[in-house]
Design a protein around this motif. Sequence first.
Motif, PDB file in Angstrom:
ATOM      1  N   LEU A  39       0.836  -1.200   0.000  1.00  0.00           N
ATOM      2  CA  LEU A  39       0.000   0.000   0.000  1.00  0.00           C
ATOM      3  C   LEU A  39       0.875   1.255   0.000  1.00  0.00           C
ATOM      4  O   LEU A  39       1.864   1.333   0.735  1.00  0.00           O
ATOM      5  N   THR A  40       0.481   2.217  -0.823  1.00  0.00           N
ATOM      6  CA  THR A  40       1.256   3.451  -0.932  1.00  0.00           C
ATOM      7  C   THR A  40       0.411   4.628  -0.485  1.00  0.00           C
ATOM      8  O   THR A  40      -0.747   4.754  -0.884  1.00  0.00           O
ATOM      9  N   ILE A  41       1.019   5.473   0.316  1.00  0.00           N
ATOM     10  CA  ILE A  41       0.337   6.700   0.738  1.00  0.00           C
ATOM     11  C   ILE A  41       1.049   7.871   0.075  1.00  0.00           C
ATOM     12  O   ILE A  41       2.256   8.052   0.226  1.00  0.00           O
ATOM     13  N   GLY A  42       0.292   8.649  -0.684  1.00  0.00           N
ATOM     14  CA  GLY A  42       0.844   9.851  -1.313  1.00  0.00           C
ATOM     15  C   GLY A  42       0.780  10.997  -0.319  1.00  0.00           C
ATOM     16  O   GLY A  42      -0.278  11.253   0.271  1.00  0.00           O
ATOM     17  N   VAL A  43       1.899  11.662  -0.112  1.00  0.00           N
ATOM     18  CA  VAL A  43       1.947  12.777   0.841  1.00  0.00           C
ATOM     19  C   VAL A  43       2.397  14.023   0.081  1.00  0.00           C
ATOM     20  O   VAL A  43       3.532  14.090  -0.396  1.00  0.00           O
ATOM     21  N   SER A  44       1.509  14.991  -0.046  1.00  0.00           N
ATOM     22  CA  SER A  44       1.813  16.197  -0.821  1.00  0.00           C
ATOM     23  C   SER A  44       1.960  17.386   0.124  1.00  0.00           C
ATOM     24  O   SER A  44       1.004  17.785   0.788  1.00  0.00           O
ATOM     25  N   MET A  45       3.169  17.929   0.192  1.00  0.00           N
ATOM     26  CA  MET A  45       3.455  19.050   1.096  1.00  0.00           C
ATOM     27  C   MET A  45       3.690  20.324   0.277  1.00  0.00           C
ATOM     28  O   MET A  45       4.175  20.259  -0.860  1.00  0.00           O
ATOM     29  N   PRO A  46       3.403  21.500   0.853  1.00  0.00           N
ATOM     30  CA  PRO A  46       3.439  22.723   0.037  1.00  0.00           C
ATOM     31  C   PRO A  46       4.833  23.221  -0.328  1.00  0.00           C
ATOM     32  O   PRO A  46       5.064  23.610  -1.461  1.00  0.00           O
ATOM     33  N   THR A  47       5.748  23.225   0.631  1.00  0.00           N
ATOM     34  CA  THR A  47       7.022  23.893   0.363  1.00  0.00           C
ATOM     35  C   THR A  47       8.107  23.411   1.317  1.00  0.00           C
ATOM     36  O   THR A  47       7.824  22.959   2.414  1.00  0.00           O
ATOM     37  N   GLN A  48       9.333  23.532   0.846  1.00  0.00           N
ATOM     38  CA  GLN A  48      10.477  23.224   1.727  1.00  0.00           C
ATOM     39  C   GLN A  48      11.160  24.497   2.215  1.00  0.00           C
ATOM     40  O   GLN A  48      12.187  24.432   2.867  1.00  0.00           O
ATOM     41  N   THR A  49      10.604  25.659   1.865  1.00  0.00           N
ATOM     42  CA  THR A  49      11.250  26.893   2.323  1.00  0.00           C
ATOM     43  C   THR A  49      10.969  27.133   3.807  1.00  0.00           C
ATOM     44  O   THR A  49      11.666  27.902   4.447  1.00  0.00           O
ATOM     45  N   SER A  50       9.924  26.477   4.318  1.00  0.00           N
ATOM     46  CA  SER A  50       9.620  26.613   5.738  1.00  0.00           C
ATOM     47  C   SER A  50       9.955  25.291   6.429  1.00  0.00           C
ATOM     48  O   SER A  50       9.517  24.232   5.989  1.00  0.00           O
ATOM     49  N   GLU A  51      10.725  25.396   7.491  1.00  0.00           N
ATOM     50  CA  GLU A  51      11.199  24.164   8.128  1.00  0.00           C
ATOM     51  C   GLU A  51      10.063  23.333   8.714  1.00  0.00           C
ATOM     52  O   GLU A  51      10.172  22.130   8.847  1.00  0.00           O
ATOM     53  N   ARG A  52       8.937  23.995   9.047  1.00  0.00           N
ATOM     54  CA  ARG A  52       7.866  23.193   9.654  1.00  0.00           C
ATOM     55  C   ARG A  52       7.347  22.151   8.688  1.00  0.00           C
ATOM     56  O   ARG A  52       7.058  21.033   9.076  1.00  0.00           O
ATOM     57  N   TRP A  53       7.231  22.499   7.387  1.00  0.00           N
ATOM     58  CA  TRP A  53       6.680  21.542   6.429  1.00  0.00           C
ATOM     59  C   TRP A  53       7.676  20.410   6.162  1.00  0.00           C
ATOM     60  O   TRP A  53       7.291  19.293   5.841  1.00  0.00           O
ATOM     61  N   LEU A  64       4.746   6.348   8.765  1.00  0.00           N
ATOM     62  CA  LEU A  64       4.109   5.391   7.845  1.00  0.00           C
ATOM     63  C   LEU A  64       5.073   4.268   7.493  1.00  0.00           C
ATOM     64  O   LEU A  64       4.696   3.091   7.451  1.00  0.00           O
ATOM     65  N   GLU A  65       6.327   4.640   7.235  1.00  0.00           N
ATOM     66  CA  GLU A  65       7.309   3.616   6.862  1.00  0.00           C
ATOM     67  C   GLU A  65       7.568   2.661   8.026  1.00  0.00           C
ATOM     68  O   GLU A  65       7.777   1.468   7.816  1.00  0.00           O
ATOM     69  N   ALA A  66       7.518   3.193   9.247  1.00  0.00           N
ATOM     70  CA  ALA A  66       7.712   2.328  10.418  1.00  0.00           C
ATOM     71  C   ALA A  66       6.623   1.259  10.498  1.00  0.00           C
ATOM     72  O   ALA A  66       6.821   0.189  11.056  1.00  0.00           O
ATOM     73  N   LYS A  67       5.466   1.563   9.924  1.00  0.00           N
ATOM     74  CA  LYS A  67       4.375   0.577   9.903  1.00  0.00           C
ATOM     75  C   LYS A  67       4.423  -0.286   8.648  1.00  0.00           C
ATOM     76  O   LYS A  67       3.532  -1.094   8.408  1.00  0.00           O
ATOM     77  N   GLY A  68       5.403  -0.032   7.808  1.00  0.00           N
ATOM     78  CA  GLY A  68       5.600  -0.887   6.636  1.00  0.00           C
ATOM     79  C   GLY A  68       5.010  -0.358   5.345  1.00  0.00           C
ATOM     80  O   GLY A  68       5.144  -0.988   4.297  1.00  0.00           O
ATOM     81  N   TYR A  69       4.331   0.793   5.388  1.00  0.00           N
ATOM     82  CA  TYR A  69       3.719   1.318   4.164  1.00  0.00           C
ATOM     83  C   TYR A  69       4.775   1.941   3.253  1.00  0.00           C
ATOM     84  O   TYR A  69       5.828   2.384   3.707  1.00  0.00           O
ATOM     85  N   LYS A  70       4.440   2.046   1.976  1.00  0.00           N
ATOM     86  CA  LYS A  70       5.277   2.807   1.046  1.00  0.00           C
ATOM     87  C   LYS A  70       4.774   4.251   1.051  1.00  0.00           C
ATOM     88  O   LYS A  70       3.567   4.491   1.166  1.00  0.00           O
ATOM     89  N   VAL A  71       5.703   5.172   0.911  1.00  0.00           N
ATOM     90  CA  VAL A  71       5.323   6.588   0.968  1.00  0.00           C
ATOM     91  C   VAL A  71       5.849   7.305  -0.265  1.00  0.00           C
ATOM     92  O   VAL A  71       7.012   7.163  -0.634  1.00  0.00           O
ATOM     93  N   ASP A  72       4.964   8.062  -0.898  1.00  0.00           N
ATOM     94  CA  ASP A  72       5.351   8.886  -2.044  1.00  0.00           C
ATOM     95  C   ASP A  72       5.234  10.347  -1.573  1.00  0.00           C
ATOM     96  O   ASP A  72       4.159  10.945  -1.597  1.00  0.00           O
ATOM     97  N   LEU A  73       6.358  10.884  -1.069  1.00  0.00           N
ATOM     98  CA  LEU A  73       6.351  12.245  -0.482  1.00  0.00           C
ATOM     99  C   LEU A  73       6.853  13.250  -1.505  1.00  0.00           C
ATOM    100  O   LEU A  73       7.938  13.086  -2.067  1.00  0.00           O
TER     101      LEU A  73
END
Length: 376
Positions: A39-53, A64-73
Amino acid sequence: MSRKILAALGSVVLALSMAACSGDGAGGGGNDSDKPGDLTIGVSMPTQTSERWIADGNSVKEKLEAKGYKVDLQYAGDDIPTQSQQVDQMITRGADVLIIAAIDGTALSGQLQAAADAKIPVIAYDRLIRDSPNVDFYVSFDNFKVGVAQATALLVGLGLQTKDGGKGEATGPFNIELFAGSLDDNNAHFFFNGAMETLKPFLDAGTLKVKSGQTKIDQVAILRWQQEGAQKRMEDLLTSSYNDGSKVAGVLSPYDGLSRGIITALQNAGYRGDMPVVTGQDAEIASVKLINDGVQSSTIFKDTRLLAEQAVVAGESFLQDKTPQANDTETYNNGVKVVPSYLLPVQTVFKDDIKSVLIDSGYFTAEEVAAGQAKG
Ligand code: GAL
Protein backbone atom coordinates in the motif's frame (compact mmCIF):
# COMPACT_ATOMS: atom_id res chain seq x y z
CA MET A 1 -5.57 -2.89 -5.53
CA SER A 2 -7.94 -5.16 -3.66
CA ARG A 3 -8.93 -2.42 -1.26
CA LYS A 4 -10.27 -0.28 -4.05
CA ILE A 5 -12.07 -3.19 -5.68
CA LEU A 6 -13.63 -4.06 -2.36
CA ALA A 7 -14.78 -0.47 -1.98
CA ALA A 8 -16.41 -0.65 -5.39
CA LEU A 9 -18.20 -3.90 -4.54
CA GLY A 10 -20.15 -2.22 -1.80
CA SER A 11 -20.60 -2.51 1.90
CA VAL A 12 -22.16 -5.98 2.14
CA VAL A 13 -19.34 -7.72 0.32
CA LEU A 14 -16.93 -5.52 2.21
CA ALA A 15 -18.36 -6.48 5.57
CA LEU A 16 -18.18 -10.14 4.68
CA SER A 17 -14.62 -9.90 3.49
CA MET A 18 -13.58 -7.89 6.55
CA ALA A 19 -15.19 -10.49 8.79
CA ALA A 20 -13.18 -13.14 7.02
CA CYS A 21 -9.94 -11.35 7.87
CA SER A 22 -8.39 -12.55 11.06
CA GLY A 23 -6.00 -9.80 12.16
CA ASP A 24 -6.93 -6.24 12.97
CA GLY A 25 -3.62 -4.67 11.92
CA ALA A 26 -3.12 -2.69 8.75
CA GLY A 27 -4.82 -4.37 5.85
CA GLY A 28 -6.38 -6.95 8.12
CA GLY A 29 -3.98 -9.67 6.96
CA GLY A 30 -5.05 -12.70 4.99
CA ASN A 31 -4.71 -11.17 1.56
CA ASP A 32 -1.32 -10.46 0.04
CA SER A 33 -2.34 -7.21 -1.53
CA ASP A 34 -3.58 -5.91 1.83
CA LYS A 35 -0.12 -6.03 3.38
CA PRO A 36 1.24 -2.59 4.34
CA GLY A 37 4.15 -3.12 1.96
CA ASP A 38 1.68 -3.25 -0.94
CA LEU A 39 0.00 0.00 0.00
CA THR A 40 1.26 3.45 -0.93
CA ILE A 41 0.34 6.70 0.74
CA GLY A 42 0.84 9.85 -1.31
CA VAL A 43 1.95 12.78 0.84
CA SER A 44 1.81 16.20 -0.82
CA MET A 45 3.46 19.05 1.10
CA PRO A 46 3.44 22.72 0.04
CA THR A 47 7.02 23.89 0.36
CA GLN A 48 10.48 23.22 1.73
CA THR A 49 11.25 26.89 2.32
CA SER A 50 9.62 26.61 5.74
CA GLU A 51 11.20 24.16 8.13
CA ARG A 52 7.87 23.19 9.65
CA TRP A 53 6.68 21.54 6.43
CA ILE A 54 9.96 19.63 6.17
CA ALA A 55 9.41 18.39 9.73
CA ASP A 56 5.79 17.51 8.90
CA GLY A 57 6.75 15.62 5.73
CA ASN A 58 9.53 13.73 7.48
CA SER A 59 7.34 12.82 10.46
CA VAL A 60 4.50 11.49 8.31
CA LYS A 61 6.92 9.53 6.13
CA GLU A 62 8.83 8.01 9.06
CA LYS A 63 5.68 7.01 10.91
CA LEU A 64 4.11 5.39 7.84
CA GLU A 65 7.31 3.62 6.86
CA ALA A 66 7.71 2.33 10.42
CA LYS A 67 4.37 0.58 9.90
CA GLY A 68 5.60 -0.89 6.64
CA TYR A 69 3.72 1.32 4.16
CA LYS A 70 5.28 2.81 1.05
CA VAL A 71 5.32 6.59 0.97
CA ASP A 72 5.35 8.89 -2.04
CA LEU A 73 6.35 12.24 -0.48
CA GLN A 74 6.47 15.33 -2.71
CA TYR A 75 7.06 19.02 -2.05
CA ALA A 76 5.55 21.54 -4.46
CA GLY A 77 7.84 24.55 -4.04
CA ASP A 78 4.79 26.73 -3.20
CA ASP A 79 3.78 26.46 -6.87
CA ILE A 80 0.12 25.55 -7.45
CA PRO A 81 0.53 23.85 -10.88
CA THR A 82 3.41 21.77 -9.45
CA GLN A 83 1.24 20.57 -6.58
CA SER A 84 -1.65 19.72 -8.94
CA GLN A 85 0.74 17.75 -11.14
CA GLN A 86 2.30 15.92 -8.20
CA VAL A 87 -1.12 14.88 -6.87
CA ASP A 88 -2.16 13.77 -10.38
CA GLN A 89 0.96 11.60 -10.53
CA MET A 90 0.30 10.10 -7.10
CA ILE A 91 -3.14 9.06 -8.35
CA THR A 92 -1.87 7.54 -11.60
CA ARG A 93 0.92 5.75 -9.73
CA GLY A 94 -1.77 4.05 -7.65
CA ALA A 95 -1.77 5.77 -4.27
CA ASP A 96 -4.16 4.13 -1.81
CA VAL A 97 -4.62 7.21 0.38
CA LEU A 98 -3.66 10.85 -0.16
CA ILE A 99 -2.49 13.19 2.59
CA ILE A 100 -2.39 16.76 1.27
CA ALA A 101 -1.32 20.09 2.75
CA ALA A 102 -2.57 22.41 0.02
CA ILE A 103 -0.84 25.57 -1.17
CA ASP A 104 -4.09 27.10 -2.36
CA GLY A 105 -7.04 25.54 -0.58
CA THR A 106 -9.32 25.98 -3.59
CA ALA A 107 -7.06 24.79 -6.39
CA LEU A 108 -7.24 21.00 -6.15
CA SER A 109 -10.88 20.20 -6.99
CA GLY A 110 -9.95 18.42 -10.25
CA GLN A 111 -7.37 16.22 -8.54
CA LEU A 112 -9.75 15.42 -5.72
CA GLN A 113 -12.45 14.39 -8.21
CA ALA A 114 -9.94 12.06 -9.89
CA ALA A 115 -9.07 10.65 -6.46
CA ALA A 116 -12.73 10.10 -5.64
CA ASP A 117 -13.30 8.40 -9.01
CA ALA A 118 -10.43 6.04 -8.18
CA LYS A 119 -11.82 5.50 -4.64
CA ILE A 120 -8.77 7.06 -3.02
CA PRO A 121 -9.59 8.69 0.32
CA VAL A 122 -8.20 12.20 0.81
CA ILE A 123 -6.99 13.62 4.12
CA ALA A 124 -6.45 17.39 4.27
CA TYR A 125 -3.35 17.98 6.36
CA ASP A 126 -3.39 21.11 8.54
CA ARG A 127 -4.89 23.21 5.72
CA LEU A 128 -8.49 22.52 4.75
CA ILE A 129 -9.09 21.89 1.05
CA ARG A 130 -12.11 23.94 0.04
CA ASP A 131 -14.90 23.78 -2.55
CA SER A 132 -14.76 20.02 -3.05
CA PRO A 133 -17.04 17.22 -1.80
CA ASN A 134 -14.09 14.85 -2.03
CA VAL A 135 -12.24 15.72 1.17
CA ASP A 136 -12.76 12.78 3.47
CA PHE A 137 -11.05 13.92 6.66
CA TYR A 138 -9.16 16.88 8.09
CA VAL A 139 -6.35 16.76 10.66
CA SER A 140 -5.27 20.07 12.12
CA PHE A 141 -5.11 22.14 15.25
CA ASP A 142 -7.85 24.32 16.68
CA ASN A 143 -7.08 27.19 14.34
CA PHE A 144 -9.49 29.73 15.83
CA LYS A 145 -7.85 29.10 19.20
CA VAL A 146 -4.43 29.64 17.60
CA GLY A 147 -5.61 33.17 16.71
CA VAL A 148 -6.95 33.70 20.23
CA ALA A 149 -3.62 32.49 21.65
CA GLN A 150 -1.63 34.81 19.37
CA ALA A 151 -3.68 37.87 20.37
CA THR A 152 -3.53 36.86 24.02
CA ALA A 153 0.27 36.53 23.75
CA LEU A 154 0.35 40.05 22.30
CA LEU A 155 -1.71 41.36 25.25
CA VAL A 156 0.52 39.53 27.74
CA GLY A 157 3.67 40.77 26.02
CA LEU A 158 2.40 44.34 26.22
CA GLY A 159 1.53 43.88 29.90
CA LEU A 160 -2.20 44.45 29.37
CA GLN A 161 -3.00 40.96 30.55
CA THR A 162 -1.30 38.42 32.79
CA LYS A 163 -0.49 34.88 31.65
CA ASP A 164 -3.30 33.51 33.81
CA GLY A 165 -5.85 35.79 32.14
CA GLY A 166 -5.89 38.53 34.79
CA LYS A 167 -5.57 42.26 34.20
CA GLY A 168 -2.01 43.39 33.58
CA GLU A 169 -0.30 46.45 35.00
CA ALA A 170 0.12 48.33 31.72
CA THR A 171 -2.53 50.76 30.63
CA GLY A 172 -1.44 51.79 27.13
CA PRO A 173 -2.45 53.15 24.75
CA PHE A 174 -0.19 51.14 22.47
CA ASN A 175 0.36 51.37 18.73
CA ILE A 176 0.09 47.98 17.12
CA GLU A 177 0.08 46.62 13.58
CA LEU A 178 -1.63 43.49 12.31
CA PHE A 179 -0.51 40.82 9.86
CA ALA A 180 -2.37 37.84 8.42
CA GLY A 181 -1.31 34.85 6.35
CA SER A 182 -2.09 33.94 2.75
CA LEU A 183 -5.73 34.59 1.83
CA ASP A 184 -5.91 31.33 -0.15
CA ASP A 185 -5.14 29.38 3.04
CA ASN A 186 -8.31 28.71 5.03
CA ASN A 187 -6.29 28.82 8.25
CA ALA A 188 -5.28 32.44 7.72
CA HIS A 189 -8.92 33.46 8.18
CA PHE A 190 -9.38 31.38 11.33
CA PHE A 191 -6.20 32.79 12.90
CA PHE A 192 -7.18 36.37 12.07
CA ASN A 193 -10.77 35.97 13.27
CA GLY A 194 -9.67 34.42 16.55
CA ALA A 195 -7.13 37.19 17.08
CA MET A 196 -9.46 40.04 16.19
CA GLU A 197 -12.22 38.78 18.46
CA THR A 198 -9.70 38.81 21.30
CA LEU A 199 -8.28 42.24 20.47
CA LYS A 200 -11.64 43.92 19.76
CA PRO A 201 -12.41 45.13 23.29
CA PHE A 202 -8.94 46.69 23.52
CA LEU A 203 -9.29 48.31 20.08
CA ASP A 204 -12.78 49.57 20.93
CA ALA A 205 -11.52 51.03 24.22
CA GLY A 206 -8.61 52.74 22.47
CA THR A 207 -6.06 50.84 24.57
CA LEU A 208 -4.71 49.44 21.31
CA LYS A 209 -4.48 51.57 18.18
CA VAL A 210 -3.67 50.31 14.71
CA LYS A 211 -1.90 53.46 13.59
CA SER A 212 -1.90 52.53 9.90
CA GLY A 213 -5.65 52.04 10.03
CA GLN A 214 -5.18 48.69 8.25
CA THR A 215 -7.44 46.31 10.14
CA LYS A 216 -9.11 44.27 7.40
CA ILE A 217 -7.68 40.87 6.52
CA ASP A 218 -7.24 41.72 2.85
CA GLN A 219 -5.21 44.81 3.84
CA VAL A 220 -2.85 42.89 6.12
CA ALA A 221 -2.53 39.47 4.41
CA ILE A 222 0.84 38.25 3.08
CA LEU A 223 0.68 36.11 -0.06
CA ARG A 224 2.12 32.58 0.40
CA TRP A 225 3.14 33.46 3.97
CA GLN A 226 6.42 34.86 2.61
CA GLN A 227 8.98 36.35 4.95
CA GLU A 228 10.06 38.92 2.32
CA GLY A 229 6.45 40.01 1.84
CA ALA A 230 6.11 40.65 5.58
CA GLN A 231 9.43 42.53 5.71
CA LYS A 232 8.35 44.75 2.82
CA ARG A 233 4.95 45.49 4.35
CA MET A 234 6.51 46.32 7.74
CA GLU A 235 9.00 48.65 6.02
CA ASP A 236 6.13 50.35 4.20
CA LEU A 237 4.18 50.72 7.44
CA LEU A 238 7.15 52.29 9.22
CA THR A 239 7.60 54.77 6.37
CA SER A 240 3.95 55.63 5.98
CA SER A 241 2.68 55.65 9.57
CA TYR A 242 5.66 55.99 11.93
CA ASN A 243 7.72 58.77 10.32
CA ASP A 244 6.54 61.24 12.97
CA GLY A 245 8.69 59.83 15.78
CA SER A 246 5.95 57.53 17.06
CA LYS A 247 6.83 53.92 17.88
CA VAL A 248 5.25 50.55 17.20
CA ALA A 249 4.70 48.69 20.47
CA GLY A 250 3.30 45.42 19.18
CA VAL A 251 2.86 43.39 16.01
CA LEU A 252 0.34 40.58 15.63
CA SER A 253 2.11 38.08 13.40
CA PRO A 254 0.47 34.73 12.63
CA TYR A 255 3.58 32.77 11.62
CA ASP A 256 7.26 32.71 12.63
CA GLY A 257 8.48 33.19 9.05
CA LEU A 258 6.49 36.43 8.83
CA SER A 259 7.71 37.43 12.30
CA ARG A 260 11.33 37.15 11.17
CA GLY A 261 10.62 39.43 8.19
CA ILE A 262 8.86 41.91 10.48
CA ILE A 263 11.75 41.83 12.97
CA THR A 264 14.29 42.41 10.20
CA ALA A 265 12.36 45.48 9.02
CA LEU A 266 12.19 46.80 12.59
CA GLN A 267 15.90 46.16 13.20
CA ASN A 268 16.80 47.90 9.93
CA ALA A 269 14.77 50.88 11.15
CA GLY A 270 16.80 50.98 14.37
CA TYR A 271 14.58 49.12 16.85
CA ARG A 272 16.71 47.23 19.41
CA GLY A 273 15.88 47.27 23.14
CA ASP A 274 12.59 48.90 22.19
CA MET A 275 11.74 46.01 19.86
CA PRO A 276 7.93 45.71 19.72
CA VAL A 277 6.15 42.65 21.09
CA VAL A 278 6.06 40.34 18.06
CA THR A 279 4.00 37.13 18.11
CA GLY A 280 4.39 34.05 15.91
CA GLN A 281 3.42 30.45 15.24
CA ASP A 282 5.04 27.08 14.60
CA ALA A 283 8.03 27.26 16.97
CA GLU A 284 10.46 27.30 14.06
CA ILE A 285 13.95 26.92 15.43
CA ALA A 286 15.23 30.27 14.09
CA SER A 287 12.38 32.00 15.90
CA VAL A 288 12.77 29.97 19.08
CA LYS A 289 16.33 31.30 19.22
CA LEU A 290 15.01 34.84 18.71
CA ILE A 291 12.59 34.28 21.59
CA ASN A 292 15.42 32.88 23.72
CA ASP A 293 17.49 35.96 22.87
CA GLY A 294 14.61 38.28 23.84
CA VAL A 295 14.02 39.56 20.29
CA GLN A 296 10.70 37.84 19.40
CA SER A 297 8.16 37.72 22.21
CA SER A 298 6.26 34.47 21.65
CA THR A 299 5.25 31.71 19.30
CA ILE A 300 2.45 29.17 19.22
CA PHE A 301 3.74 25.61 19.35
CA LYS A 302 1.91 23.11 17.19
CA ASP A 303 3.49 19.73 17.73
CA THR A 304 3.95 18.43 14.18
CA ARG A 305 4.79 14.99 15.60
CA LEU A 306 1.23 14.72 16.96
CA LEU A 307 -0.27 16.06 13.74
CA ALA A 308 1.70 13.54 11.70
CA GLU A 309 0.54 10.81 14.09
CA GLN A 310 -3.11 11.78 13.57
CA ALA A 311 -2.65 11.80 9.80
CA VAL A 312 -1.19 8.31 10.01
CA VAL A 313 -4.01 7.08 12.28
CA ALA A 314 -6.62 8.50 9.88
CA GLY A 315 -4.80 7.11 6.84
CA GLU A 316 -4.62 3.66 8.41
CA SER A 317 -8.33 3.76 9.24
CA PHE A 318 -9.13 4.39 5.59
CA LEU A 319 -6.80 1.59 4.53
CA GLN A 320 -8.76 -0.71 6.82
CA ASP A 321 -12.03 0.62 5.40
CA LYS A 322 -12.91 2.19 8.71
CA THR A 323 -14.04 5.74 9.38
CA PRO A 324 -11.36 7.72 11.18
CA GLN A 325 -12.37 9.06 14.55
CA ALA A 326 -13.22 12.77 14.47
CA ASN A 327 -13.35 15.07 17.48
CA ASP A 328 -15.01 17.93 15.59
CA THR A 329 -17.85 17.55 13.10
CA GLU A 330 -19.08 21.14 13.05
CA THR A 331 -16.38 23.72 12.53
CA TYR A 332 -14.80 23.04 9.17
CA ASN A 333 -17.26 23.65 6.38
CA ASN A 334 -15.21 23.68 3.18
CA GLY A 335 -17.90 25.42 1.15
CA VAL A 336 -19.51 22.15 0.07
CA LYS A 337 -19.73 20.11 3.27
CA VAL A 338 -18.57 19.97 6.84
CA VAL A 339 -15.40 17.90 6.83
CA PRO A 340 -15.01 15.61 9.86
CA SER A 341 -11.90 16.76 11.68
CA TYR A 342 -9.43 15.77 14.32
CA LEU A 343 -8.17 18.95 15.97
CA LEU A 344 -5.17 19.09 18.29
CA PRO A 345 -4.53 21.64 21.05
CA VAL A 346 -1.76 24.26 20.88
CA GLN A 347 0.59 25.80 23.42
CA THR A 348 1.86 29.37 23.73
CA VAL A 349 5.62 29.65 24.19
CA PHE A 350 7.32 32.66 25.76
CA LYS A 351 11.01 32.62 26.67
CA ASP A 352 10.20 31.03 30.04
CA ASP A 353 8.38 28.14 28.38
CA ILE A 354 11.09 27.07 25.94
CA LYS A 355 12.58 24.52 28.31
CA SER A 356 9.39 22.95 29.62
CA VAL A 357 7.48 22.89 26.32
CA LEU A 358 10.09 22.49 23.59
CA ILE A 359 13.22 21.02 25.15
CA ASP A 360 11.77 18.69 27.80
CA SER A 361 9.39 17.23 25.18
CA GLY A 362 12.35 16.42 22.94
CA TYR A 363 11.15 18.70 20.13
CA PHE A 364 14.46 20.59 20.19
CA THR A 365 17.65 20.23 22.19
CA ALA A 366 19.08 23.12 24.21
CA GLU A 367 21.99 23.19 21.74
CA GLU A 368 19.63 23.56 18.79
CA VAL A 369 17.84 26.44 20.51
CA ALA A 370 21.14 28.18 21.26
CA ALA A 371 22.32 27.71 17.66
CA GLY A 372 18.97 28.55 16.06
CA GLN A 373 19.32 25.50 13.86
CA ALA A 374 17.83 22.04 14.04
CA LYS A 375 20.10 19.08 13.39
CA GLY A 376 17.30 17.33 11.49
C1 GAL B 1 -0.58 27.53 7.84
C2 GAL B 1 -0.26 26.75 9.07
C3 GAL B 1 0.66 27.55 9.95
C4 GAL B 1 1.86 28.01 9.17
C5 GAL B 1 1.50 28.63 7.86
C6 GAL B 1 2.69 28.95 6.99
O1 GAL B 1 -1.44 26.83 7.03
O2 GAL B 1 -1.43 26.41 9.77
O3 GAL B 1 1.02 26.77 11.05
O4 GAL B 1 2.73 26.93 8.99
O5 GAL B 1 0.62 27.80 7.15
O6 GAL B 1 3.38 27.81 6.64
